[in-house]
Design a protein around this motif. Structure first.
Motif, PDB file in Angstrom:
ATOM      1  N   THR A   1      45.452  15.794  46.111  1.00  0.00           N
ATOM      2  CA  THR A   1      45.079  17.110  45.566  1.00  0.00           C
ATOM      3  C   THR A   1      44.214  16.920  44.318  1.00  0.00           C
ATOM      4  N   THR A   2      44.611  16.006  43.439  1.00  0.00           N
ATOM      5  CA  THR A   2      43.807  15.729  42.238  1.00  0.00           C
ATOM      6  C   THR A   2      42.398  15.296  42.631  1.00  0.00           C
ATOM      7  N   ILE A   3      42.324  14.375  43.595  1.00  0.00           N
ATOM      8  CA  ILE A   3      41.025  13.844  44.022  1.00  0.00           C
ATOM      9  C   ILE A   3      40.165  14.943  44.635  1.00  0.00           C
ATOM     10  N   ARG A   4      40.772  15.785  45.448  1.00  0.00           N
ATOM     11  CA  ARG A   4      40.002  16.855  46.097  1.00  0.00           C
ATOM     12  C   ARG A   4      39.491  17.866  45.071  1.00  0.00           C
ATOM     13  N   ILE A   5      40.274  18.070  44.013  1.00  0.00           N
ATOM     14  CA  ILE A   5      39.789  18.948  42.926  1.00  0.00           C
ATOM     15  C   ILE A   5      38.618  18.274  42.206  1.00  0.00           C
TER      16      ILE A   5
ATOM     17  N   LEU B   1      36.502  16.288  43.332  1.00  0.00           N
ATOM     18  CA  LEU B   1      35.306  16.285  44.175  1.00  0.00           C
ATOM     19  C   LEU B   1      34.798  17.700  44.469  1.00  0.00           C
ATOM     20  N   GLY B   2      35.444  18.703  43.896  1.00  0.00           N
ATOM     21  CA  GLY B   2      35.001  20.077  44.121  1.00  0.00           C
ATOM     22  C   GLY B   2      35.353  20.619  45.495  1.00  0.00           C
ATOM     23  N   MET B   3      36.293  19.957  46.185  1.00  0.00           N
ATOM     24  CA  MET B   3      36.689  20.439  47.513  1.00  0.00           C
ATOM     25  C   MET B   3      37.807  21.470  47.404  1.00  0.00           C
ATOM     26  N   LEU B   4      38.502  21.493  46.282  1.00  0.00           N
ATOM     27  CA  LEU B   4      39.561  22.474  46.024  1.00  0.00           C
ATOM     28  C   LEU B   4      39.327  23.065  44.643  1.00  0.00           C
ATOM     29  N   ARG B   5      39.684  24.335  44.498  1.00  0.00           N
ATOM     30  CA  ARG B   5      39.541  24.972  43.192  1.00  0.00           C
ATOM     31  C   ARG B   5      40.881  24.928  42.469  1.00  0.00           C
ATOM     32  N   PRO B   6      40.898  24.465  41.215  1.00  0.00           N
ATOM     33  CA  PRO B   6      42.189  24.441  40.507  1.00  0.00           C
ATOM     34  C   PRO B   6      42.710  25.855  40.265  1.00  0.00           C
ATOM     35  N   SER B   7      44.031  26.033  40.264  1.00  0.00           N
ATOM     36  CA  SER B   7      44.599  27.352  39.944  1.00  0.00           C
ATOM     37  C   SER B   7      44.382  27.638  38.466  1.00  0.00           C
ATOM     38  N   SER B   8      44.506  26.602  37.629  1.00  0.00           N
ATOM     39  CA  SER B   8      44.105  26.715  36.226  1.00  0.00           C
ATOM     40  C   SER B   8      43.826  25.320  35.693  1.00  0.00           C
ATOM     41  N   GLY B   9      43.225  25.251  34.503  1.00  0.00           N
ATOM     42  CA  GLY B   9      42.812  23.963  33.948  1.00  0.00           C
ATOM     43  C   GLY B   9      41.443  23.575  34.479  1.00  0.00           C
ATOM     44  N   THR B  10      40.933  22.444  33.991  1.00  0.00           N
ATOM     45  CA  THR B  10      39.590  22.021  34.430  1.00  0.00           C
ATOM     46  C   THR B  10      39.570  20.550  34.808  1.00  0.00           C
ATOM     47  N   ALA B  11      38.636  20.241  35.709  1.00  0.00           N
ATOM     48  CA  ALA B  11      38.345  18.848  36.057  1.00  0.00           C
ATOM     49  C   ALA B  11      36.867  18.635  35.769  1.00  0.00           C
TER      50      ALA B  11
ATOM     51  N   TYR C   1      32.994   8.100  47.241  1.00  0.00           N
ATOM     52  CA  TYR C   1      34.371   8.469  47.607  1.00  0.00           C
ATOM     53  C   TYR C   1      34.788   7.731  48.873  1.00  0.00           C
ATOM     54  N   VAL C   2      35.914   7.061  48.788  1.00  0.00           N
ATOM     55  CA  VAL C   2      36.501   6.438  49.983  1.00  0.00           C
ATOM     56  C   VAL C   2      37.783   7.194  50.304  1.00  0.00           C
ATOM     57  N   PRO C   3      37.756   8.036  51.341  1.00  0.00           N
ATOM     58  CA  PRO C   3      38.955   8.821  51.665  1.00  0.00           C
ATOM     59  C   PRO C   3      40.026   7.946  52.300  1.00  0.00           C
ATOM     60  N   GLY C   4      41.282   8.409  52.235  1.00  0.00           N
ATOM     61  CA  GLY C   4      42.391   7.670  52.832  1.00  0.00           C
ATOM     62  C   GLY C   4      42.190   7.498  54.326  1.00  0.00           C
ATOM     63  N   GLU C   5      41.853   8.587  54.999  1.00  0.00           N
ATOM     64  CA  GLU C   5      41.530   8.519  56.429  1.00  0.00           C
ATOM     65  C   GLU C   5      40.021   8.595  56.521  1.00  0.00           C
ATOM     66  N   SER C   6      39.403   7.513  57.028  1.00  0.00           N
ATOM     67  CA  SER C   6      37.943   7.484  56.948  1.00  0.00           C
ATOM     68  C   SER C   6      37.337   8.604  57.800  1.00  0.00           C
ATOM     69  N   ALA C   7      36.331   9.257  57.241  1.00  0.00           N
ATOM     70  CA  ALA C   7      35.653  10.365  57.922  1.00  0.00           C
ATOM     71  C   ALA C   7      34.320   9.835  58.440  1.00  0.00           C
TER      72      ALA C   7
END
Ligand SMILES: Nc1ncnc2c1ncn2[C@@H]1O[C@H](COP(=O)(O)OP(=O)(O)OP(=O)(O)O)[C@@H](O)[C@H]1O
Length: 303
Positions: free
Chosen positions: A47-51, A53-63, A83-89
């Motif tokens: 979740t931290t990584i996806r935030i 990378l701009g793939m998720l929007r934080p509910s509050s706070g900033t990255a 970015y190297v994802p856990g499951e390669s895309a």
């Protein structure tokens, strides 16, 4: 200045419906640093990584990545990050070489020569389609694709679990040359063993909260040593039980066993030397073991 900081997370919070995945995570990663992001499954690492990378929007706070807001300026962030994802895309039908050409084209860069060199370093055959590659080889290809554009920040989500030890060595050498050029790394994992040879600092996340951030060399200094001694004559237990820092002390007739942090060794050794010693052994406990006891303690303190 924030523009120089590869990563700055400030009070990051993420809710999914009623469940909270991240609860006020704040941390920074410095230029040239490898940061190991450790936590059990479901702790909030991805979740931290996806935030970031701009793939998720934080509910509050900033990255922020090099001062850029991960959500509002995600296109600019992507130019700076590998970015190297856990499951390669990957695209099943495309070969490694076709992936390299395609990714170089997407980035409008001539990265293909560098991609081929990295693939050779990792002993990866670029002529096979991704769908025909083993898990480890797919991971190698993901690593090549992430590194070939020479990103300033590399984000790795459990990247080495399928790699054999020789390939891991080559991969670690790649990370070192990346940081020597000033690049930074966020390396997520659920085991310390995966990051301990390359990380400068580690952060431990549990149930969405960052419960510890520590330099790896400091963690090593805290790590326990296992001590065993055999004496010529019986020794009284109270000569040792009064010493500070000893854990699990067992004295039986002519033998002593205990665990001790580095700082307690000098006092222990001097006390042992007051008696005639037959045999003496002192070995550093596995860092994973020290880490787990430390981690368990922090977790109890935090709850
Ligand atoms: N899209 C989503 N919808 C609902 N809940 C989610 C979603 N993504 C993650 N979660 C929840 O958020 C929490 C953190 O998950 P996350 O994937 O970040 O953990 P993780 O540390 O990366 O674990 P793993 O090592 O298993 O990938 C978990 O409880 C997970 O179930």
């Amino acid at each position: 200045m924030d523009e120089d900081l590869p990563v700055r997370l400030s009070g990051l919070r993420k809710r999914f419906g009623t469940s909270v995945a991240l609860e006020g995570v704040s941390l920074t990663i410095e230029p040239g640093e490898v940061f190991g992001y450790l936590g059990p499954n479901g702790a909030g690492k991805t979740t931290t990584i996806r935030i970031l990378l701009g793939m998720l929007r934080p509910s509050s706070g900033t990255a922020r990545v090099f001062g850029l807001d991960s959500w509002r300026e995600s296109v600019a962030v992507h130019r700076l990050v590998g970015y190297v994802p856990g499951e390669s895309a990957l695209y099943r039908r495309l070969t490694g070489r076709q992936h390299i050409d395609y990714f170089a084209h997407l980035r409008h860069r001539e990265d293909d020569a560098r991609g081929a060199v990295l693939a050779a370093d990792l002993d990866l055959d670029l002529d096979r389609p991704a769908g025909a590659l083993s898990r480890g080889n797919r991971q190698k290809l993901s690593i090549v694709l992430a590194l070939m554009s020479e990103p300033r920040l590399l984000i790795l989500d459990e990247p080495t679990s399928g790699l054999d030890p020789l390939v891991q060595q080559a991969f670690h050498a790649m990370l070192r040359s990346h940081t020597e050029r000033g690049g930074s790394v966020l390396f997520s994992s659920h085991v310390l063993g995966e990051v301990q040879r390359v990380a400068d600092r580690i952060g431990v996340i549990r149930l969405g909260q960052l419960i510890a951030v520590e330099r790896l060399d400091e963690l090593r200094a805290k790590s326990l040593h296992r001590v065993r001694a055999s004496f010529v004559d019986p020794v009284p237990v109270d000569r040792f039980s009064a010493l500070p820092g000893l854990q699990g002390l067992v004295v039986t007739d002519r033998t002593l066993q205990c665990s001790a942090p580095q700082w307690a060794l000098d006092g222990l050794l001097k006390r042992v030397a007051e008696h005639s010693v037959e045999d003496f052994e002192c070995a550093e406990a596995d860092l994973d073991e020290s880490f787990m006891s430390y981690y368990a303690r922090e977790a109890t303190d935090a709850s």
